[in-house]
Scaffold this motif. Structure first.
Motif, short mmCIF file in Angstrom:
data_model
loop_
_atom_site.label_atom_id
_atom_site.label_comp_id
_atom_site.label_asym_id
_atom_site.label_seq_id
_atom_site.Cartn_x
_atom_site.Cartn_y
_atom_site.Cartn_z
N ASP B 357 28.05 0.34 32.92
CA ASP B 357 28.29 1.29 34.02
C ASP B 357 28.56 0.56 35.34
O ASP B 357 28.31 1.09 36.41
CB ASP B 357 27.10 2.23 34.18
CG ASP B 357 25.83 1.46 34.53
OD1 ASP B 357 24.84 2.10 34.94
OD2 ASP B 357 25.81 0.22 34.36
N LYS B 361 30.15 5.26 36.48
CA LYS B 361 28.82 5.64 35.99
C LYS B 361 28.92 6.48 34.74
O LYS B 361 28.02 6.47 33.90
CB LYS B 361 28.06 6.41 37.08
CG LYS B 361 27.82 5.61 38.34
CD LYS B 361 26.78 4.50 38.12
CE LYS B 361 26.74 3.57 39.32
NZ LYS B 361 26.73 2.15 38.94
N LYS B 407 26.13 6.88 30.17
CA LYS B 407 25.91 5.46 29.87
C LYS B 407 25.20 5.32 28.53
O LYS B 407 25.54 4.48 27.69
CB LYS B 407 25.07 4.83 30.99
CG LYS B 407 24.68 3.38 30.73
CD LYS B 407 23.84 2.83 31.88
CE LYS B 407 23.34 1.43 31.55
NZ LYS B 407 22.55 0.85 32.65
#
Lengths: 481, 426, 116
Positions: B357, B361, B407
């Motif tokens: 990330d 993100k 993530k």
């Protein structure tokens, strides 16, 4: 003005005659019914320079095809026309085909074709892996090639015009009268007079012959051939022209690369009622698709970007008829020029010049003859130039830095040049054929507005008066505001 | 010339990518936008109608207004751009050759390249429309350009083939400018464009819509004098005997958009046959390291707001690439699709387990479904383990949809080296 | 009686039904849909977008729009009025070209900035 030679028809035959004759001190006129050079069959055909094994031994076709094919490389180099000596293959699928292929080889050798070779299955597929796995043999003709037929006709005409030949367009000959010194050729409004007349009028050659009361000793059958043009992305489908073994209708449906990197599929050969009928039919497209798949089963016809058709003048004798009229002195018929007309054209030109010589025409070479398309030399389109040439072109003329047709990378410099050439373009189709703008995958979707604007500006007319191909084919219908 | 980021195309995708790169730390002078037209904005410049920006700005803007918001930012950030410039080639070593009146014949070496060339329209030649080749045949985009930029009317009595949004918008535009739009024909059994546009472009003006219908022949020597309209079966094949001659002087074609990937294929970059755009990873990096793609050149969008969102992320990715944070697109994890899914973008994953990330993100996954669903269950799995399961109502095959990968999900995919997206009836 | 509408306010294109007797509105996913349908029942309105002639070095036309929806029945009259207007650069985006255009309180505004 009284002309030494009046050529009726600015297709490949007429243009070639004009080219050959303009080397000499002669007043030449070319009368064309259409708006531009190559308005008839020359505009829409297979574009193939045949090797010469097809035509029957001893025919005029055979003689002129082989000779013309041999002359093509030198001619196209001299005029800056794209020519690809790619070779051709007549593909056979069974024993009957094999027999036919052997007959073609013998015939070719008798006609003087060099390098003919019969390939077995393995060799054939090594050469062209996309050819149908059912193919078992092929006749390979290394001397065959491909050229853009109207580009060649433009080049020949532009050179003739540069050397003084006068072109009359929209001149549809309606009567030819014998005069004391020769002939008066009229379209109902204007009359052009000359001593020697060459009728190179394609599908209308029988009608012209009737005008001098010298009907051709055979019939002209108008046969339409439909074609599909595939995207350049499919260009590697085949490197060489692919034929099936011929039948009584002709060479059949073929798959061939073009000189510009596209693939053409076609033609069929159906008799049409109206000589000018160049429309494309659904049945025709199906017919060609089937024919194409026979040769190349995995051909990507979904990559078609356009389809078109041309009508050829098939003589019932199946041979060229090029000779002085038996009834009318100094009137030369160049008739029945169907396939291999394009391939034979340089030889047809020489043949006609010989006939004129025998008729008494004095041929004195011009000391100031210009061997290229214009006084400035041959034209190169921007996309054909090397990096160095491109830089130089832009420095000389900044319009070459403005790309107008993004599919083919044609610049404003190319378009403006086309509008001011020895045979100028003034409709969007004329610009298209001289520059390839609008011939790419978007078929003019992006460049049609720009080309129309440029034509309007260069001709000093409003944009809504710009035409697609003449007469009443205005692209637009007036201003919105 | 050398630049960190070269962006090919100054339409909404290119503009957003430039802004994304700048806002992620690339210096303005290290960016260059190469735009073919006289001004930035792309096809938005010819869209005078409103409907843009509803998601991104919460306002209903015209095409030009939407574009100007981003052009203003480009000027504010002083990001260099060159106009009337056409790229001739992109080499495998990321050297870009282009011509422009401003700079002449130029070569620029780029660290990162963004392909944002948009798309072109399908032309008559791609359909088996028989008949003659007169004047009076336009693609919808061409007609729009003539009307909105040049101020000319393409014709007076018009038939439109194709009920995509472009065709519907032009039906209204041409009618307002004084032409008579006789009908809109659509090959499929349902309209291609939005119901909103059927309402405000056709129904508002009593323009009839003929479904299961196509143009099979064009008539007219110099100018179109009519078209033959035929009914088609479920396989879109014209049904013999159903041809009807409609007298008109113009045919407008709105029959599909194709991403413009000539430069892409010339550079040897792999394309996805389902999207006609490049195969990309989660950063929208193509098979050529450091070359990214976004907007219509990657997959044809319906709503420009999504183009912007997608392209800003690509800008960020470029900035990350220039800093050395993105590894070359070598070890690709394929993102498989199941029957309900027509295509997915990205088609592969290329996660660096230590830096998942570091640039973005979350990762947006875009997809289209192959048929309409009243209630659809969208699932992303990896080695059979369900990572994401979302239920959405009224999923249409004519709209683009998206889901978000977190993530955590990315880490699982990276570990298992596989992922699959499927859509089923809920 | 039940009347059906497709809301045109945003691309969602919500199908909305109205019972004209009870005036119960169903199907809208936001308030604007409700407003749209109410408006359609009494006095349908549309935002007009078009172009006008501009004297400029670079371009021929300026894109414009009404800053509020006008009566649907006035659309063609508005187009006629527009065809008579011409402006000179520079024009800024949002600038009022004609105030009280077609009706009071509605302006015809520019949707593009053209500097010269």
């Amino acid at each position: 003005m009284f002309y030494d030679v009046v050529i009726i028809g600015a297709g490949i035959s007429g243009a070639m005659c004009a080219y050959k004759l303009s080397k000499y001190k002669l007043n030449i006129a070319v009368l064309e019914a259409g708006i531009d050079v190559a308005a008839g069959s020359t505009r829409a055909n297979s574009a193939i320079i045949h090797a010469g094994y097809d035509a029957k031994e001893g025919t005029l076709k055979a003689k002129l095809n082989v000779k013309g094919c041999e002359m093509m490389q030198e001619l196209t180099d001299a005029l800056g026309v794209h020519y690809k000596n790619c070779g051709s293959l007549v593909v056979g699928f069974d024993d009957y085909d094999r027999e036919q292929i052997e007959i073609l080889k013998k015939r070719g050798e008798t006609n003087g074709v060099k390098g003919l070779r019969i390939l077995d299955k393995r060799e054939l597929h090594k050469m062209e892996p996309n050819v149908s796995p059912s193919a078992v043999c092929a006749l390979f003709a290394p001397t065959a090639g491909i050229v853009c037929p109207y580009d060649l006709a433009f080049a020949l005409s532009e050179n003739a015009a540069t050397n003084g030949a006068e072109f009359y367009f929209n001149f549809k000959v309606s009567s030819i009268e014998k005069t004391d010194n020769g002939y008066a050729v009229s379209d109902g409004n204007d009359t052009v007079c000359g001593k020697y007349i060459i009728s190179a009028t394609g599908i209308y050659c029988d009608e012209i012959a009737k005008m001098i009361d010298d009907p051709l000793p055979f019939e002209i059958i108008p046969r339409r051939g439909e074609y599909m043009l595939l995207d350049k992305a499919e260009g590697k489908t085949t490197q060489r022209t692919l034929f099936v073994t011929p039948n009584e209708n002709g060479k059949g449906i073929l798959v061939t690369p073009t000189a510009d990197g596209n693939i053409i599929v076609g033609p069929n050969a159906n008799v049409v009622d109206e000589k000018g009928d160049t429309s494309v039919t659904i049945e025709g497209l199906e017919e060609i698709s089937e024919g194409a798949r026979r040769l190349v089963p995995n051909i990507n016809l979904g990559a078609m970007i356009t389809s078109f058709a041309g009508v050829r003048p098939t003589p019932s004798t199946r041979d060229f008829y090029i000779q002085e009229s038996e009834k009318c002195k100094n009137f030369i018929h160049v008739a029945g020029i169907e396939s291999p007309g394009l391939a034979s054209s340089p030889a047809i030109g020489d043949y006609v010049v010989d006939i004129l010589k025998k008729c008494g025409l004095k041929l004195v070479e011009k000391p100031d003859y210009i061997p290229t398309r214009s006084k400035e030399g041959n034209f190169k389109l921007f996309y054909d130039m090397t990096d160095k040439e491109r830089k130089a072109a832009i420095e000389k003329n900044p319009l070459y830095a403005k790309v107008v047709c993004r599919c083919e990378n044609i610049t404003e410099g190319d378009v403006v040049n086309a509008i001011h050439r020895p045979i100028p373009a003034y409709t969007s189709d004329m610009v298209k054929r001289r520059t390839r703008s609008g011939m790419g995958r978007c078929q003019g979707g992006f460049c049609n507005t720009k080309v129309a604007e440029i034509i309007a500006r260069e001709l000093g007319i409003p944009v809504d008066q710009v035409q697609k191909f003449g007469k009443n084919s205005n692209i637009l219908c007036g201003k919105t505001k | 010339m050398h630049k960190s980021v070269v962006i090919i195309g100054g339409g909404p995708a290119g503009l957003a990518a430039a802004i994304g790169a700048y806002e992620s730390g690339v210096e303005a002078n290290d960016i260059l936008i190469i735009e073919r037209e006289k001004e930035l904005g792309g096809v938005l410049n010819q869209c005078v109608h409103t409907g843009f920006g509803l998601t991104y700005f919460g306002e209903e803007l015209s095409g030009g207004e939407y574009a100007s918001r981003f052009i203003e930012k480009i000027e504010e950030y002083a990001i260099p751009y060159v106009t009337e410039a056409t790229v001739l080639s992109v080499s495998k070593s990321k050297v870009i050759k282009f011509v422009s009146p401003q700079l002449g014949y130029t070569k620029v070496k780029a660290d990162a390249v963004v392909l944002a060339m948009g798309c072109r329209e399908r032309s008559r030649g791609t359909l088996n429309i028989a008949g003659t080749r007169p004047s009076g045949i336009f693609s919808a985009g061409s007609a729009q350009r003539f009307v909105n930029i040049e101020g000319y009317l393409p014709g007076k009595r018009i038939v439109i083939l194709g009920s995509g949004d472009i065709g519907l918008i032009m039906a209204r535009r041409l009618t307002l400018e004084g032409a008579k739009v006789l009908r809109v024909c659509e090959m499929k059994s349902h309209v291609s464009g939005s119901a909103r546009n059927v309402e405000q472009c056709l129904n508002d003006f009593d323009i009839p819509l003929y479904l299961n219908s196509t143009v099979t022949k064009i008539v007219g020597e110099e100018r179109v004098t009519g078209v033959v309209v035929s009914k088609v079966d479920e396989n879109f094949k014209p049904i013999r005997g159903t041809g009807e001659l409609v007298r008109c002087d113009t045919l407008v074609l709105s029959i599909g958009l194709i991403p413009e990937n000539e430069l892409t294929t010339e550079a040897g970059i792999k394309l996805d046959k389902k999207t006609n755009g490049a195969v990309v990873d989660q950063y929208f990096q193509t098979s050529l390291s450091g070359v990214f793609a976004c907007g219509n050149v990657l997959h044809v969008h319906d709503i420009v707001d999504y183009v912007t969102a997608e392209s800003i992320n690509v800008g960020k990715a470029c900035a990350g690439y220039v800093k050395g944070l993105i590894k070359p697109n070598k070890t690709k994890i394929p993102f498989e699709i199941s029957d309900g899914v027509k295509y997915v973008v990205p088609q592969t994953f290329n996660f660096d387990p230590k830096k998942i990330d570091i640039i973005l993100k979350r990762f947006v996954v875009y997809f289209r479904v192959s048929r309409d669903y009243e209630k659809a269950k969208i699932t992303i799995t990896s080695n059979g383990e369900e990572l994401l399961s979302v239920i959405k109502n009224n999923i249409h095959s004519s709209q683009m949809h998206s889901v978000i990968l977190t993530k955590k999900m990315a880490q699982v995919i990276e570990k298992n080296k596989n992922a699959k997206i499927s859509v089923t009836e809920a | 009686m039940e009347k059906q509408f497709i809301c045109i306010i945003c691309p969602r294109s919500c199908p909305i039904t109205v019972d004209t007797e009870t005036m119960v509105i169903k199907g809208n996913k936001c308030m604007r849909g409700r407003q749209y349908v109410n408006s359609e029942l009494t006095e349908p309105r549309r935002t007009l977008t078009s172009t006008i002639r501009i004297e400029s070095e670079k371009v021929m036309l300026l894109p414009v729009k009404t800053d509020r929806p006008i009566k649907k029945e006035d659309l063609f009259a508005a187009m006629k009025k527009i065809s008579k207007i011409s402006v000179k650069a520079p024009i800024k985006i949002g600038e009022i070209i004609v105030s009280d255009f077609i009706e009071d309180g509605t302006n015809l505004i520019s949707t593009k900035t053209i500097l010269k």
